[in-house]
Design an enzyme around this catalytic site. Structure first.
Site, PDB file in Angstrom:
ATOM      1  N   GLY A   1       1.096  -1.282   0.004  1.00 26.15           N
ATOM      2  CA  GLY A   1      -0.091   0.049  -0.076  1.00 26.15           C
ATOM      3  C   GLY A   1       0.706   1.281   0.035  1.00 26.15           C
ATOM      4  O   GLY A   1       1.540   1.437   0.909  1.00 26.15           O
TER       5      GLY A   1
ATOM      6  N   VAL B   1       0.260   6.753   4.248  1.00 27.25           N
ATOM      7  CA  VAL B   1       0.940   6.090   5.499  1.00 27.25           C
ATOM      8  C   VAL B   1       2.033   5.291   4.993  1.00 27.25           C
ATOM      9  O   VAL B   1       3.129   5.240   5.305  1.00 27.25           O
ATOM     10  CB  VAL B   1      -0.169   5.262   6.249  1.00 27.25           C
ATOM     11  N   GLY B   2       1.530   4.380   4.091  1.00 29.77           N
ATOM     12  CA  GLY B   2       2.681   3.624   3.327  1.00 29.77           C
ATOM     13  C   GLY B   2       4.062   4.343   2.790  1.00 29.77           C
ATOM     14  O   GLY B   2       5.394   4.065   3.168  1.00 29.77           O
TER      15      GLY B   2
ATOM     16  N   ARG C   1     -10.531   6.715   6.186  1.00 27.98           N
ATOM     17  CA  ARG C   1     -11.827   7.243   6.722  1.00 27.98           C
ATOM     18  C   ARG C   1     -12.227   8.442   5.976  1.00 27.98           C
ATOM     19  O   ARG C   1     -11.296   9.546   5.523  1.00 27.98           O
ATOM     20  CB  ARG C   1     -11.820   7.378   8.027  1.00 27.98           C
TER      21      ARG C   1
ATOM     22  N   ARG D   1     -14.136   3.980  12.178  1.00 23.95           N
ATOM     23  CA  ARG D   1     -13.142   2.888  11.643  1.00 23.95           C
ATOM     24  C   ARG D   1     -13.677   1.471  11.268  1.00 23.95           C
ATOM     25  O   ARG D   1     -13.603   1.074  10.096  1.00 23.95           O
ATOM     26  CB  ARG D   1     -11.927   2.519  12.673  1.00 23.95           C
TER      27      ARG D   1
ATOM     28  N   ASN E   1     -12.526  -3.101   3.344  1.00 24.23           N
ATOM     29  CA  ASN E   1     -10.980  -3.143   3.462  1.00 24.23           C
ATOM     30  C   ASN E   1     -10.536  -4.638   3.841  1.00 24.23           C
ATOM     31  O   ASN E   1      -9.398  -5.094   3.718  1.00 24.23           O
ATOM     32  CB  ASN E   1     -10.280  -2.387   4.574  1.00 24.23           C
TER      33      ASN E   1
ATOM     34  N   ASN F   1      -7.253  -0.115   8.832  1.00 25.77           N
ATOM     35  CA  ASN F   1      -8.598   0.050   9.564  1.00 25.77           C
ATOM     36  C   ASN F   1      -9.733  -0.754   8.949  1.00 25.77           C
ATOM     37  O   ASN F   1      -9.820  -0.740   7.723  1.00 25.77           O
ATOM     38  CB  ASN F   1      -8.852   1.201   9.926  1.00 25.77           C
TER      39      ASN F   1
ATOM     40  N   ARG G   1      -0.747   9.966  20.969  1.00 21.12           N
ATOM     41  CA  ARG G   1      -1.624  11.045  20.922  1.00 21.12           C
ATOM     42  C   ARG G   1      -1.996  11.397  22.384  1.00 21.12           C
ATOM     43  O   ARG G   1      -2.035  12.518  22.655  1.00 21.12           O
ATOM     44  CB  ARG G   1      -2.963  10.434  20.371  1.00 21.12           C
TER      45      ARG G   1
ATOM     46  N   HIS H   1      -8.495  -0.187  18.677  1.00 22.24           N
ATOM     47  CA  HIS H   1      -8.378   1.206  18.036  1.00 22.24           C
ATOM     48  C   HIS H   1      -9.715   1.921  17.489  1.00 22.24           C
ATOM     49  O   HIS H   1     -10.004   1.853  16.302  1.00 22.24           O
ATOM     50  CB  HIS H   1      -7.319   0.786  16.670  1.00 22.24           C
TER      51      HIS H   1
END
EC number: 1.1.1.37
Length: 324
Positions: A21, A25-26, A94, A100, A107, A132, A163, A187
């Site tokens: 991916g 992110v990837g 999202r 999620r 997914n 997610n 976070r 999560h």
């Protein structure tokens, strides 16, 4: 023992991480891994040209960033062969107003197929799932690969803990690195931030903040991902998720034995079985070296069980669609 002149040379190949991916992110994770000089990277995506372009872009930064890691972009799983770690980030992000769990149907098929393809070429790899809904996707990837639980895990708790630490640091005006906190559970909205274990340079936050403020920070942590989605409107977080994942990769490849909250298949720990959920684990060369059982309060244990039940319901929901 030294080899004889007639024996073949012993090759010590550099570690390789495959990232399935090449989205935000990837691709950010590929950058983190290469620039931390952890491993060579194979960046795979179904979109032709995109991973190749990203890999070339990252290669052109090597001289500036002072590393010589190889970065390959590909659409072919064969190019991921022999990876020590496989990270699955593929999937849809999202949108505002989505949870999620809303991503489950779209997914799940992507993650299951990616896991099956990747394990065929890297049967000895350790898998980290980022897609997610994280805990369910990790469970489905575990089913698809048949891996022992020490070699498959999900990235969630490291991000959620970061976070929580960030919001505590902002509230108190202290360095984020001085704040230590841990978030367990799924999560999502039912994650379990352990407020009584959170500290600033060893001082419990319960001595620095009142109960109402701590609860406000806990709620902001639970909604941390959604807050970013609402602000961006066109996707979710990617810098912090990539950093959290690279920390897990680093602990495994360098055998650091870091104690981190990760999503793992439980076999009776915390009174939970046949579910993937976030708990403290020690990460090293073998993946999950051990699962750590904390002495939770009654309310924390109840919250963790509620979180696990939510994950189990989504797993059952997915299985029911496959048999209908």
């Amino acid at each position: 023992m030294s080899s004889s002149p007639d024996s073949p040379p012993i090759l010590h190949r550099l570690p390789r991480v495959a990232i399935i991916g090449a989205g935000r992110v990837g691709s950010t994770l590929a950058q983190r891994i290469a620039e931390k000089n952890l491993a060579d990277v194979v960046l795979l995506d179904i979109v032709e040209g995109m991973p190749q372009g990203l890999a070339l872009d990252l290669l052109e930064a090597r001289g500036i960033e002072l590393h010589n890691r190889q970065i390959i972009g590909t659409n072919n799983y064969a190019d991921t062969s022999g990876s020590q770690i496989v990270v699955i980030t593929a999937g849809f992000p999202r949108k505002p107003g989505m949870s999620r769990d809303d991503l489950l149907r779209t997914n799940a098929k992507i993650v299951v197929e990616a896991a099956k393809q990747a394990i065929a070429y890297s049967p000895c790899a350790i898998f980290i799932v980022v897609t997610n809904p994280l805990d369910v996707m990790t469970y489905l990837a575990w089913e698809a690969t048949g891996l022992p639980r020490n070699r498959i895990m999900g990235m969630a708790g490291v991000l959620d803990s970061a976070r929580f630490e960030t919001f505590i640091a902002l509230e108190l005006g202290v360095l984020p690195a001085d704040v230590k906190a841990m978030v367990l559970g799924s999560h999502g909205d039912l994650m379990v931030p352990l407020s009584r274990h959170a500290t600033v340079n060893g001082i419990p936050i319960t001595e620095l903040l009142d109960a109402a403020t701590i609860e406000r920070l806990v709620e902001r942590t639970r909604n941390g991902g959604a807050e970013i989605v609402e602000l961006m409107q066109t996707g979710g977080a990617f810098f912090a998720p990539a950093s959290a994942t690279s920390l897990m990769v680093e602990s495994i490849l360098l055998n650091q034995s870091r104690l981190l909250p990760v999503s793992v298949y439980l076999q009776g720990e915390y009174g939970l079985k046949d579910v993937v959920i976030g708990v403290p684990c020690r990460l090293g060369l073998n993946g999950i070296e051990s699962v750590i059982e904390l002495n939770l309060s009654d309310s924390e244990r109840e919250a963790l069980q509620t979180s696990a039940q939510s994950v189990q319901k989504n797993i059952e929901r997915w299985h029911s669609t496959q048999h209908s």
